[in-house]
Design an enzyme around this catalytic site. Sequence first.
Site, PDB file in Angstrom:
ATOM      1  N   CYS A  54     -17.185  13.757  10.901  1.00  0.00           N
ATOM      2  CA  CYS A  54     -17.726  12.790   9.930  1.00  0.00           C
ATOM      3  C   CYS A  54     -19.193  12.514  10.230  1.00  0.00           C
ATOM      4  O   CYS A  54     -19.554  12.156  11.350  1.00  0.00           O
ATOM      5  CB  CYS A  54     -16.918  11.497   9.996  1.00  0.00           C
ATOM      6  SG  CYS A  54     -17.667  10.139   9.073  1.00  0.00           S
TER       7      CYS A  54
ATOM      8  N   CYS B 101     -19.735   8.676  11.410  1.00  0.00           N
ATOM      9  CA  CYS B 101     -19.157   8.085  12.614  1.00  0.00           C
ATOM     10  C   CYS B 101     -20.220   7.957  13.717  1.00  0.00           C
ATOM     11  O   CYS B 101     -21.171   8.744  13.764  1.00  0.00           O
ATOM     12  CB  CYS B 101     -17.982   8.929  13.109  1.00  0.00           C
ATOM     13  SG  CYS B 101     -16.404   8.517  12.325  1.00  0.00           S
TER      14      CYS B 101
ATOM     15  N   HIS C 293     -13.837   4.647  11.292  1.00  0.00           N
ATOM     16  CA  HIS C 293     -13.764   5.617  10.213  1.00  0.00           C
ATOM     17  C   HIS C 293     -12.702   5.230   9.173  1.00  0.00           C
ATOM     18  O   HIS C 293     -12.812   5.576   7.997  1.00  0.00           O
ATOM     19  CB  HIS C 293     -13.426   6.978  10.829  1.00  0.00           C
ATOM     20  CG  HIS C 293     -13.390   8.114   9.860  1.00  0.00           C
ATOM     21  ND1 HIS C 293     -14.530   8.708   9.374  1.00  0.00           N
ATOM     22  CD2 HIS C 293     -12.336   8.752   9.274  1.00  0.00           C
ATOM     23  CE1 HIS C 293     -14.181   9.688   8.537  1.00  0.00           C
ATOM     24  NE2 HIS C 293     -12.864   9.733   8.456  1.00  0.00           N
TER      25      HIS C 293
ATOM     26  N   ASN D  42     -19.284   3.539  -3.902  1.00  0.00           N
ATOM     27  CA  ASN D  42     -18.313   4.377  -4.596  1.00  0.00           C
ATOM     28  C   ASN D  42     -17.164   4.585  -3.626  1.00  0.00           C
ATOM     29  O   ASN D  42     -17.377   5.024  -2.503  1.00  0.00           O
ATOM     30  CB  ASN D  42     -18.914   5.739  -4.952  1.00  0.00           C
ATOM     31  CG  ASN D  42     -20.119   5.616  -5.868  1.00  0.00           C
ATOM     32  OD1 ASN D  42     -20.187   4.712  -6.685  1.00  0.00           O
ATOM     33  ND2 ASN D  42     -21.074   6.517  -5.716  1.00  0.00           N
TER      34      ASN D  42
ATOM     35  N   SER E  97     -15.485  11.934  -1.014  1.00  0.00           N
ATOM     36  CA  SER E  97     -14.523  12.639  -0.174  1.00  0.00           C
ATOM     37  C   SER E  97     -14.502  12.069   1.242  1.00  0.00           C
ATOM     38  O   SER E  97     -13.536  12.243   1.962  1.00  0.00           O
ATOM     39  CB  SER E  97     -14.844  14.124  -0.135  1.00  0.00           C
ATOM     40  OG  SER E  97     -16.203  14.293   0.232  1.00  0.00           O
TER      41      SER E  97
ATOM     42  N   HIS F 224     -15.091   7.263   5.311  1.00  0.00           N
ATOM     43  CA  HIS F 224     -15.789   6.304   6.187  1.00  0.00           C
ATOM     44  C   HIS F 224     -16.453   5.231   5.313  1.00  0.00           C
ATOM     45  O   HIS F 224     -17.265   5.543   4.446  1.00  0.00           O
ATOM     46  CB  HIS F 224     -16.841   7.026   7.042  1.00  0.00           C
ATOM     47  CG  HIS F 224     -17.267   6.212   8.217  1.00  0.00           C
ATOM     48  ND1 HIS F 224     -17.107   6.620   9.522  1.00  0.00           N
ATOM     49  CD2 HIS F 224     -17.815   4.970   8.282  1.00  0.00           C
ATOM     50  CE1 HIS F 224     -17.552   5.669  10.330  1.00  0.00           C
ATOM     51  NE2 HIS F 224     -17.991   4.663   9.602  1.00  0.00           N
TER      52      HIS F 224
ATOM     53  N   HIS G 238     -18.695   2.867   3.493  1.00  0.00           N
ATOM     54  CA  HIS G 238     -20.147   2.718   3.422  1.00  0.00           C
ATOM     55  C   HIS G 238     -20.572   2.438   1.993  1.00  0.00           C
ATOM     56  O   HIS G 238     -19.835   2.699   1.047  1.00  0.00           O
ATOM     57  CB  HIS G 238     -20.829   3.998   3.907  1.00  0.00           C
ATOM     58  CG  HIS G 238     -20.633   5.179   3.012  1.00  0.00           C
ATOM     59  ND1 HIS G 238     -19.453   5.893   2.960  1.00  0.00           N
ATOM     60  CD2 HIS G 238     -21.446   5.770   2.108  1.00  0.00           C
ATOM     61  CE1 HIS G 238     -19.559   6.879   2.085  1.00  0.00           C
ATOM     62  NE2 HIS G 238     -20.762   6.820   1.534  1.00  0.00           N
TER      63      HIS G 238
ATOM     64  N   GLN H 248     -24.363   2.299  -0.604  1.00  0.00           N
ATOM     65  CA  GLN H 248     -25.688   2.896  -0.727  1.00  0.00           C
ATOM     66  C   GLN H 248     -26.657   1.903  -1.363  1.00  0.00           C
ATOM     67  O   GLN H 248     -26.240   0.990  -2.078  1.00  0.00           O
ATOM     68  CB  GLN H 248     -25.629   4.144  -1.601  1.00  0.00           C
ATOM     69  CG  GLN H 248     -24.734   5.226  -1.034  1.00  0.00           C
ATOM     70  CD  GLN H 248     -24.790   6.476  -1.880  1.00  0.00           C
ATOM     71  OE1 GLN H 248     -25.854   7.093  -2.012  1.00  0.00           O
ATOM     72  NE2 GLN H 248     -23.672   6.852  -2.469  1.00  0.00           N
TER      73      GLN H 248
END
Length: 353
Positions: A30, A33, A93, A133, A141, A144, A146, A148
């Site tokens: 990832c 991570c 994660h 998103n 996909s 993890h 997060h 933006q």
Amino acid sequence: MISSHRDRRPWQGETVGDARAPRIDYDPTCYLCPGNARVSGNRNPDYRGVFAFDNDHPCVGPDAPDTGVLPTGPYQVRRADGLSRVVCYSPRHDRSLAELPHDEIVALLEELQRQFRELSARPEVRHVLMFENKGEVVGVSNPHPHCQIYATNFVFRTIELEAEASEEYLGASGRVLFQDIIGTEETDGRRILASRESALAFVPYFARYAYETFVAPRATHANIAELSPAEVEDLAAVLGETLVRMDNLWRMPFPYIMAFHQAPVDGALHPGFHFHLEIHTPLRKPGLLKYLAGPEIGGGNFLNDTAPEDKAAELRATPTTHYRGVIPSEAPALRSESDEGRDRDRPDRGPSA
Ligand SMILES: [Zn+2]
Ligand SMILES: [Zn+2]
């Protein structure tokens, strides 16, 4: 347009299993991570809380190329630049925003306040769009958790419309549009999902998507940075409760697009703009996508086949503790010898994790 008469029956409570792969708190492949290398070659620090960095593949960046070609006819062109950042919510994660402890949601909102202050102070930035998103149906996909940030030299169209509508309403009535929305929602009461002293969440009367939800402070602020520590606490509580209810609805991670709507920072005043979050899911039911089709793409109006009151009632009926419970902070235990033996005896069964 609301066409709920086409599907009046309430959701019958059918649930789908959690189809995700077994949970892991660290994924060596990832790029988000702690300690891992990203595609740029930069390595993430061994971060412990919220972690923000400049996007390695920015949609808008300071190095945006000029096309050098002037358009002809009615067409116009302008450089779109700014800054793109990624904000990891947690080193874990496997922990979505819905599963973060309250204190960590508060820490995330505080980081977004800092990001807003820093980015909005840049002379070229006219607007700061923050969004998450979540889920494969919206094209993500990497699980993890997060969000933006796009800090741009232009104002996104929806924000422009909201700013125009807010100013027009204030001019015509002397009142803040969003305050009247909050007041009307609370008087009605059927679409309220969560409520605290200084923040609330509701499915708006005008919801376009099933389960479309607004989360907002009660007081009018232009952006997240203006919230007091007490308001951040309440907003975090309302947001957390809303997302837990969404996950509990179908006992699966609820996919969504969540956007923070903040007034432009283009030098104009934008009176009456009320900072809020909007959460949209493209799902109508588990596995059933809302397709944008004739009315939406062909005609430009949304057709919602569900009544916002019904969808709010479904969410209100869900528990406020996450169905997956408290996630253990240690890595999953190794399976014992006897577990291995049982699985060999029953080859039709996979691991029961
Ligand atoms: Zn990760
Ligand atoms: Zn909005």
